[in-house]
Design a protein around this motif. Structure first.
Motif, mmCIF file in Angstrom:
data_model
loop_
_atom_site.group_PDB
_atom_site.id
_atom_site.type_symbol
_atom_site.label_atom_id
_atom_site.label_comp_id
_atom_site.label_asym_id
_atom_site.label_seq_id
_atom_site.Cartn_x
_atom_site.Cartn_y
_atom_site.Cartn_z
ATOM 1 N N PHE A 3 0.981 -1.297 0.225
ATOM 2 C CA PHE A 3 0.076 -0.035 -0.018
ATOM 3 C C PHE A 3 0.889 1.063 0.032
ATOM 4 N N ILE A 4 1.018 1.986 -1.066
ATOM 5 C CA ILE A 4 1.762 3.236 -1.301
ATOM 6 C C ILE A 4 0.803 4.406 -1.145
ATOM 7 N N GLY A 5 1.182 5.509 -0.473
ATOM 8 C CA GLY A 5 0.437 6.698 -0.713
ATOM 9 C C GLY A 5 0.752 7.490 0.541
ATOM 10 N N HIS A 6 1.273 7.290 1.371
ATOM 11 C CA HIS A 6 1.932 8.161 2.566
ATOM 12 C C HIS A 6 2.941 8.645 1.954
ATOM 13 N N THR A 7 3.299 9.706 2.482
ATOM 14 C CA THR A 7 4.616 10.555 2.249
ATOM 15 C C THR A 7 5.592 10.447 3.308
ATOM 16 N N LYS A 8 5.311 10.092 4.505
ATOM 17 C CA LYS A 8 6.124 9.929 5.505
ATOM 18 C C LYS A 8 5.940 8.544 6.189
ATOM 19 N N ASP A 9 6.570 8.329 7.309
ATOM 20 C CA ASP A 9 6.536 7.037 8.170
ATOM 21 C C ASP A 9 5.122 6.725 8.265
ATOM 22 N N VAL A 10 4.702 5.285 8.162
ATOM 23 C CA VAL A 10 3.266 5.107 8.515
ATOM 24 C C VAL A 10 3.470 4.315 9.793
ATOM 25 N N LEU A 11 2.533 4.874 10.764
ATOM 26 C CA LEU A 11 2.870 4.527 12.219
ATOM 27 C C LEU A 11 1.806 3.468 12.737
ATOM 28 N N THR A 12 0.554 3.452 11.935
ATOM 29 C CA THR A 12 -0.455 2.804 12.606
ATOM 30 C C THR A 12 -1.378 2.235 11.482
ATOM 31 N N CYS A 13 -2.230 1.176 11.853
ATOM 32 C CA CYS A 13 -2.924 0.398 10.897
ATOM 33 C C CYS A 13 -4.027 -0.357 11.563
ATOM 34 N N ALA A 14 -4.952 -0.500 10.959
ATOM 35 C CA ALA A 14 -6.224 -1.188 11.547
ATOM 36 C C ALA A 14 -7.088 -1.841 10.453
ATOM 37 N N PHE A 15 -7.528 -3.116 10.835
ATOM 38 C CA PHE A 15 -8.638 -3.597 9.634
ATOM 39 C C PHE A 15 -10.108 -3.295 10.180
ATOM 40 N N SER A 16 -11.165 -3.198 9.390
ATOM 41 C CA SER A 16 -12.386 -2.808 9.532
ATOM 42 C C SER A 16 -13.024 -4.325 10.148
ATOM 43 N N PRO A 17 -14.002 -3.952 10.936
ATOM 44 C CA PRO A 17 -14.513 -5.519 11.506
ATOM 45 C C PRO A 17 -14.873 -6.453 10.359
ATOM 46 N N ASP A 18 -14.935 -6.117 9.442
ATOM 47 C CA ASP A 18 -15.676 -7.080 8.133
ATOM 48 C C ASP A 18 -14.336 -7.491 7.182
ATOM 49 N N ASN A 19 -13.168 -6.699 7.680
ATOM 50 C CA ASN A 19 -11.951 -6.986 7.051
ATOM 51 C C ASN A 19 -11.978 -6.632 5.703
ATOM 52 N N ARG A 20 -12.896 -5.772 5.296
ATOM 53 C CA ARG A 20 -12.767 -5.250 3.792
ATOM 54 C C ARG A 20 -12.223 -4.201 3.598
ATOM 55 N N HIS A 21 -11.922 -3.224 4.742
ATOM 56 C CA HIS A 21 -11.284 -1.973 4.588
ATOM 57 C C HIS A 21 -10.151 -1.941 5.625
ATOM 58 N N ILE A 22 -9.304 -0.936 5.010
ATOM 59 C CA ILE A 22 -8.001 -0.806 6.173
ATOM 60 C C ILE A 22 -7.971 0.809 6.276
ATOM 61 N N LEU A 23 -7.549 0.954 7.566
ATOM 62 C CA LEU A 23 -7.457 2.472 8.049
ATOM 63 C C LEU A 23 -5.839 2.700 8.357
ATOM 64 N N SER A 24 -5.036 3.701 7.818
ATOM 65 C CA SER A 24 -3.736 3.927 8.435
ATOM 66 C C SER A 24 -3.518 5.419 8.695
ATOM 67 N N GLY A 25 -2.734 5.591 9.608
ATOM 68 C CA GLY A 25 -2.124 6.844 9.890
ATOM 69 C C GLY A 25 -0.677 6.962 10.051
ATOM 70 N N GLY A 26 0.009 8.125 9.850
ATOM 71 C CA GLY A 26 1.634 8.407 9.662
ATOM 72 C C GLY A 26 1.982 9.750 9.922
ATOM 73 N N ARG A 27 3.283 9.951 9.849
ATOM 74 C CA ARG A 27 4.010 11.135 10.280
ATOM 75 C C ARG A 27 3.688 12.182 9.295
ATOM 76 N N ASP A 28 2.961 11.914 8.080
ATOM 77 C CA ASP A 28 2.253 13.070 7.196
ATOM 78 C C ASP A 28 1.106 13.557 7.588
ATOM 79 N N ASN A 29 0.652 13.164 8.719
ATOM 80 C CA ASN A 29 -0.578 14.044 9.606
ATOM 81 C C ASN A 29 -1.798 13.247 8.881
ATOM 82 N N LYS A 30 -1.701 12.396 8.059
ATOM 83 C CA LYS A 30 -2.783 12.023 7.353
ATOM 84 C C LYS A 30 -3.654 10.588 7.734
#
Length: 222
Positions: free
Chosen positions: A166-193
């Motif tokens: 998964f490429i899209g963050h412009t800085k370090d990716v710090l955290t990630c999670a699956f949705s309860p149905d495993n169909r979506h993914i959420l991420s956050g990082g040092r790019d504040n996004k």
């Protein structure tokens, strides 16, 4: 440092237990190994100290029995995750600043407390920088990792292969999670996004309008 907890044990009150076995202990993670609590030690060589509680209860005075250590990483441990199902062969997945993930299974040749209580099943390699966090699907068959190499990776724990980057963050990716149905993914990082992805590795939405002005260090689905 991040620790994932088994929801069943949260409901049973196991989260009230806490015991320090070493000065370097930063937190405790509960798994399905005989209602065990695993101390998360952040030393140079990955160390897990496992202690078993005979029955889940709300009392903070309950005692634990020390059961041993797990060693395998070549750098600081950054996160742990346990499968939500007791039928999973893998009992815990760890990440480290050595750039890898390790899946652990119970040892079949354990004879004493000095012997390994669990052994590495697979070492997952592919990231080119520190691996900061890991999340597991509900069935414990797939793992998602967030790394300082600005990417996330999706792993098959049975084969040890990475089949999604998964490429899209412009800085370090710090955290990630699956949705309860495993169909979506959420991420956050040092790019504040914060970014929402599908399991194909496509970013479907970026949460950056009127959002954070500094690092995003932890995300979870409700």
């Amino acid at each position: 440092m991040t620790v994932f907890l088994n929801p069943e044990h949260c409901q049973k009150g196991l989260l009230t237990h806490r015991r320090t076995w070493a000065r370097t202990t930063t937190s405790i993670i509960y798994s399905d190994i005989s209602h065990s609590a695993i101390n998360f030690l952040s030393d140079l060589y990955f160390t897990l100290e496992v202690c078993a509680s005979p029955v889940p209860c709300m009392s903070t005075n309950s005692s634990f029995t020390y059961e041993g250590q797990l060693k395998g990483h070549r750098g600081w441990v950054t996160s742990l995750a346990c499968p939500g199902q007791t039928t999973s062969a893998v009992k815990v997945v760890s990440t480290s600043r050595d750039g890898t993930l390790v899946s652990w299974v119970p040892s079949n040749s354990r004879t004493s407390v000095e012997s390994d209580i669990a052994v590495p099943s697979r070492r997952l390699e592919g990231h080119t920088d520190f691996v900061q966090e890991v999340a597991l699907t509900a069935n414990g068959e797939y793992a998602l990792s967030a790394s300082w190499d600005k990417s996330l990776r999706l792993w098959n724990l049975k084969t040890g292969t990475s089949f999604g980057k998964f490429i899209g963050h412009t800085k370090d990716v710090l955290t990630c999670a699956f949705s309860p149905d495993n169909r979506h993914i959420l991420s956050g990082g040092r790019d504040n996004k914060l970014k929402i992805w599908n399991v194909k590795g496509e970013c479907v939405y970026t949460l950056d309008r009127d959002a954070h002005t500094d690092w995003v260090s932890c995300v979870r689905f409700s």
